[in-house]
Design an enzyme around this catalytic site. Structure first.
Site, PDB file in Angstrom:
ATOM      1  N   HIS A   1       0.875  -1.169   0.000  1.00  0.00           N
ATOM      2  CA  HIS A   1       0.000   0.000   0.000  1.00  0.00           C
ATOM      3  C   HIS A   1       0.918   1.227   0.000  1.00  0.00           C
ATOM      4  O   HIS A   1       2.018   1.187   0.548  1.00  0.00           O
ATOM      5  CB  HIS A   1      -0.935  -0.043   1.207  1.00  0.00           C
ATOM      6  CG  HIS A   1      -2.027  -1.065   1.029  1.00  0.00           C
ATOM      7  ND1 HIS A   1      -3.285  -0.738   0.608  1.00  0.00           N
ATOM      8  CD2 HIS A   1      -2.015  -2.415   1.162  1.00  0.00           C
ATOM      9  CE1 HIS A   1      -4.017  -1.840   0.503  1.00  0.00           C
ATOM     10  NE2 HIS A   1      -3.268  -2.883   0.836  1.00  0.00           N
TER      11      HIS A   1
ATOM     12  N   CYS B   1      -7.755  -1.090   3.419  1.00  0.00           N
ATOM     13  CA  CYS B   1      -8.321  -2.205   4.163  1.00  0.00           C
ATOM     14  C   CYS B   1      -9.290  -1.630   5.180  1.00  0.00           C
ATOM     15  O   CYS B   1      -8.933  -0.730   5.935  1.00  0.00           O
ATOM     16  CB  CYS B   1      -7.228  -3.009   4.860  1.00  0.00           C
ATOM     17  SG  CYS B   1      -7.917  -4.306   5.898  1.00  0.00           S
TER      18      CYS B   1
ATOM     19  N   ASN C   1      -3.427   0.540  -2.752  1.00  0.00           N
ATOM     20  CA  ASN C   1      -2.211  -0.166  -3.171  1.00  0.00           C
ATOM     21  C   ASN C   1      -1.452   0.725  -4.140  1.00  0.00           C
ATOM     22  O   ASN C   1      -2.021   1.618  -4.763  1.00  0.00           O
ATOM     23  CB  ASN C   1      -2.572  -1.435  -3.940  1.00  0.00           C
ATOM     24  CG  ASN C   1      -3.178  -2.481  -3.055  1.00  0.00           C
ATOM     25  OD1 ASN C   1      -4.365  -2.457  -2.812  1.00  0.00           O
ATOM     26  ND2 ASN C   1      -2.359  -3.364  -2.560  1.00  0.00           N
TER      27      ASN C   1
HETATM   28  P1  HMG Z   1     -16.610 -14.279  12.642  1.00  0.00           P
HETATM   29  O1  HMG Z   1     -17.708 -13.398  13.126  1.00  0.00           O
HETATM   30  O2  HMG Z   1     -15.551 -14.662  13.610  1.00  0.00           O
HETATM   31  O3  HMG Z   1     -17.194 -15.577  11.948  1.00  0.00           O
HETATM   32  O4  HMG Z   1     -15.940 -13.577  11.394  1.00  0.00           O
HETATM   33  P2  HMG Z   1     -18.158 -16.698  12.442  1.00  0.00           P
HETATM   34  O5  HMG Z   1     -17.675 -17.960  11.835  1.00  0.00           O
HETATM   35  O6  HMG Z   1     -18.366 -16.623  13.920  1.00  0.00           O
HETATM   36  O7  HMG Z   1     -19.545 -16.295  11.718  1.00  0.00           O
HETATM   37  C1  HMG Z   1     -20.250 -15.112  12.047  1.00  0.00           C
HETATM   38  C2  HMG Z   1     -21.189 -14.746  10.906  1.00  0.00           C
HETATM   39  O8  HMG Z   1     -20.443 -14.526   9.699  1.00  0.00           O
HETATM   40  C3  HMG Z   1     -22.180 -15.853  10.569  1.00  0.00           C
HETATM   41  O9  HMG Z   1     -23.340 -15.208  10.038  1.00  0.00           O
HETATM   42  C4  HMG Z   1     -21.495 -16.580   9.454  1.00  0.00           C
HETATM   43  O10 HMG Z   1     -22.397 -17.267   8.630  1.00  0.00           O
HETATM   44  C5  HMG Z   1     -20.860 -15.446   8.704  1.00  0.00           C
HETATM   45  P3  HMG Z   1     -24.592 -14.850  10.963  1.00  0.00           P
HETATM   46  O11 HMG Z   1     -24.999 -16.182  11.554  1.00  0.00           O
HETATM   47  O12 HMG Z   1     -24.122 -13.871  11.998  1.00  0.00           O
HETATM   48  O13 HMG Z   1     -25.575 -14.273   9.992  1.00  0.00           O
HETATM   49  N1  HMG Z   1     -19.683 -15.873   7.934  1.00  0.00           N
HETATM   50  C6  HMG Z   1     -19.527 -15.680   6.619  1.00  0.00           C
HETATM   51  N2  HMG Z   1     -20.327 -15.114   5.690  1.00  0.00           N
HETATM   52  C7  HMG Z   1     -19.875 -15.088   4.429  1.00  0.00           C
HETATM   53  N3  HMG Z   1     -18.671 -15.584   4.052  1.00  0.00           N
HETATM   54  C8  HMG Z   1     -17.849 -16.144   4.943  1.00  0.00           C
HETATM   55  C9  HMG Z   1     -18.272 -16.210   6.288  1.00  0.00           C
HETATM   56  N4  HMG Z   1     -17.711 -16.695   7.409  1.00  0.00           N
HETATM   57  C10 HMG Z   1     -18.583 -16.490   8.407  1.00  0.00           C
HETATM   58  N5  HMG Z   1     -16.665 -16.619   4.551  1.00  0.00           N
HETATM   59  C11 HMG Z   1     -14.747 -13.645   9.321  1.00  0.00           C
HETATM   60  C12 HMG Z   1     -14.840 -14.165  10.738  1.00  0.00           C
HETATM   61  C13 HMG Z   1     -13.396 -14.026   8.768  1.00  0.00           C
HETATM   62  C14 HMG Z   1     -15.858 -14.241   8.493  1.00  0.00           C
HETATM   63  C15 HMG Z   1     -14.909 -12.099   9.357  1.00  0.00           C
HETATM   64  O14 HMG Z   1     -13.999 -11.600  10.275  1.00  0.00           O
HETATM   65  C16 HMG Z   1     -14.703 -11.462   8.017  1.00  0.00           C
HETATM   66  O15 HMG Z   1     -15.483 -11.642   7.094  1.00  0.00           O
HETATM   67  N6  HMG Z   1     -13.601 -10.684   7.865  1.00  0.00           N
HETATM   68  C17 HMG Z   1     -13.333 -10.085   6.589  1.00  0.00           C
HETATM   69  C18 HMG Z   1     -12.142  -9.240   6.696  1.00  0.00           C
HETATM   70  C19 HMG Z   1     -11.765  -8.727   5.330  1.00  0.00           C
HETATM   71  O16 HMG Z   1     -12.336  -9.085   4.299  1.00  0.00           O
HETATM   72  N7  HMG Z   1     -10.759  -7.844   5.318  1.00  0.00           N
HETATM   73  C20 HMG Z   1     -10.271  -7.296   4.105  1.00  0.00           C
HETATM   74  C21 HMG Z   1      -9.500  -8.283   3.283  1.00  0.00           C
HETATM   75  S1  HMG Z   1      -7.862  -8.569   3.890  1.00  0.00           S
HETATM   76  C22 HMG Z   1      -6.933  -7.292   3.228  1.00  0.00           C
HETATM   77  O17 HMG Z   1      -7.454  -6.394   2.615  1.00  0.00           O
HETATM   78  C23 HMG Z   1      -5.455  -7.366   3.379  1.00  0.00           C
HETATM   79  C24 HMG Z   1      -4.718  -7.760   2.090  1.00  0.00           C
HETATM   80  O18 HMG Z   1      -5.032  -6.875   1.030  1.00  0.00           O
HETATM   81  C25 HMG Z   1      -3.218  -7.728   2.353  1.00  0.00           C
HETATM   82  C26 HMG Z   1      -2.805  -6.402   3.017  1.00  0.00           C
HETATM   83  O19 HMG Z   1      -2.868  -5.357   2.386  1.00  0.00           O
HETATM   84  O20 HMG Z   1      -2.505  -6.493   4.201  1.00  0.00           O
HETATM   85  C27 HMG Z   1      -5.090  -9.186   1.651  1.00  0.00           C
HETATM   86 MG    MG Z   2      -4.131  -4.954   0.752  1.00  0.00          MG
END
Ligand code: HMG
Ligand code: MG
Length: 306
Positions: free
Chosen positions: A212, A243, A252
């Site tokens: 980034h 993010c 980025n």
């Molecule tokens: P959680 O709350 O711990 O998950 O979240 P859970 O398993 O306890 O489930 C809670 C709820 O989420 C449930 O729904 C699940 O069904 C749902 P509810 O019963 O409350 O309606 N759920 C999902 N729904 C859709 N898809 C899924 C999923 N998993 C659970 N896969 C979780 C844990 C990881 C899901 C949550 O924290 C999350 O979605 N985080 C997303 C974070 C994210 O996307 N961040 C940005 C991307 S990373 C980034 O940008 C960095 C990168 O570019 C590199 C850099 O620059 O550093 C890659």
């Molecule tokens: Mg990133």
């Protein structure tokens, strides 16, 4: 000697748009992917299968994947944080199937908790079955390591912490690791030190840099990576991105800026800069603001008739 060729993973549709507050139609995301592949991008990170409550902008993941006209030779990847994400990514069959998935961990315990709601060790436990199932489905798995150069919650992050996660990812069979400077605080020698830790465990072809550009260091950091032979980078058209769980983190490094630098260095990318600038202008118009990319703006300014 610098590498003769660099592979760029275009992360604009995913990293670039995930943090956008305004809704972006699936049709515009699909059109962006089409324009990127027309510009010669051969690796495109399209979307993520994460909780729509956490990242609403990616809720149209399956619609976007289904809408893409696949181009031969292009690899489409998606982020999956857990089995639920992988299952959703595979649920639509061939129509929505990615070629590659990305699990995303962090070198910082605090960031891991904020971003994916679990600590580093637990994240690896969650990723292990994802990696195995993805391999069974014939998919390659990349592992992103966020906050490898610094953390918005924890501050300094040392190379030991990066190597620790690299080792854990290797242990569960992740094929490729991406060392990510989520908040853009890395500087060239520190970046080399972090990357060198990854290179102790993975070959050059399976390590990438993800920078980034928050502090304007990203091009210098990429050059520093080229000096140690790295030839795989994530970049984002028009410099889109950020993010949602790293406050103040900007986009980025812009794909246009990286391609311009590599063209000048005589390093091949296979990307047509003019068409790439068009793709950046397109999505910037959709978002109603000029491209962050300096090269994009410069090329567009020259096109305006006198
Ligand atoms: P959680 O709350 O711990 O998950 O979240 P859970 O398993 O306890 O489930 C809670 C709820 O989420 C449930 O729904 C699940 O069904 C749902 P509810 O019963 O409350 O309606 N759920 C999902 N729904 C859709 N898809 C899924 C999923 N998993 C659970 N896969 C979780 C844990 C990881 C899901 C949550 O924290 C999350 O979605 N985080 C997303 C974070 C994210 O996307 N961040 C940005 C991307 S990373 C980034 O940008 C960095 C990168 O570019 C590199 C850099 O620059 O550093 C890659
Ligand atoms: Mg990133």
């Amino acid at each position: 000697m610098l590498p003769s060729h660099v592979t760029i993973v275009e992360v604009g549709p995913r990293d670039g748009l995930q943090n956008e507050k305004q809704p972006v139609d699936a049709a515009h995301k699909i059109e962006l992917v089409h324009r990127l592949q027309a510009a010669g991008l051969r690796e495109i990170e399209v979307t993520s299968y994460v909780s729509p409550k956490w990242v609403p902008q990616m809720a149209d993941n399956a619609q976007v994947m289904a809408g893409i006209r696949r181009a031969p030779g292009v690899r489409y990847s998606v982020l999956v944080p857990n089995m639920k994400g992988l299952e959703a990514a595979l649920a639509g069959g061939a129509a929505t199937r990615p070629d590659e998935v990305v699990v995303f961990g962090a070198a910082s315990e605090a960031f891991s908790r904020r971003n994916i709601n679990c600590g580093i060790d637990e994240s690896i436990e969650r990723f292990a079955p994802v990696v195995a199932a993805a391999h069974d489905a014939g998919l390659k798995v990349r592992g992103a390591i966020s906050c490898a150069l610094g953390c918005p919650y924890q501050g300094e992050v040392g190379a030991d912490a990066v190597e620790h996660v690299v080792r854990l990812m290797k242990g569960i069979g992740v094929d490729h690791v991406g060392v990510a400077d989520t908040i853009g605080v890395g500087t060239p020698r520190k970046v080399q030190a972090a990357l060198e830790r990854a290179l102790k465990h993975y070959p050059l072809a399976e390590v990438s840099g993800h920078f980034h550009d928050t502090y304007g260091q990203a091009l210098a950091n990429i050059y520093a990576c080229l000096e140690i032979g790295l030839h795989h980078f994530d970049t984002s058209v028009a410099g889109l991105g950020g993010c949602p769980y790293a406050k103040g983190a900007t986009g980025n490094v812009a794909t246009e800026d990286v391609v311009f630098m590599l063209n000048g260095l005589g390093v091949a990318t296979g990307i047509d800069l003019d068409r790439l600038v068009d793709a950046g202008a397109f999505i910037s118009d959709v978002l109603g603001r000029p491209p962050v990319s300096r090269v994009g703006r410069a090329v567009l300014a020259k096109r305006v008739p006198a």
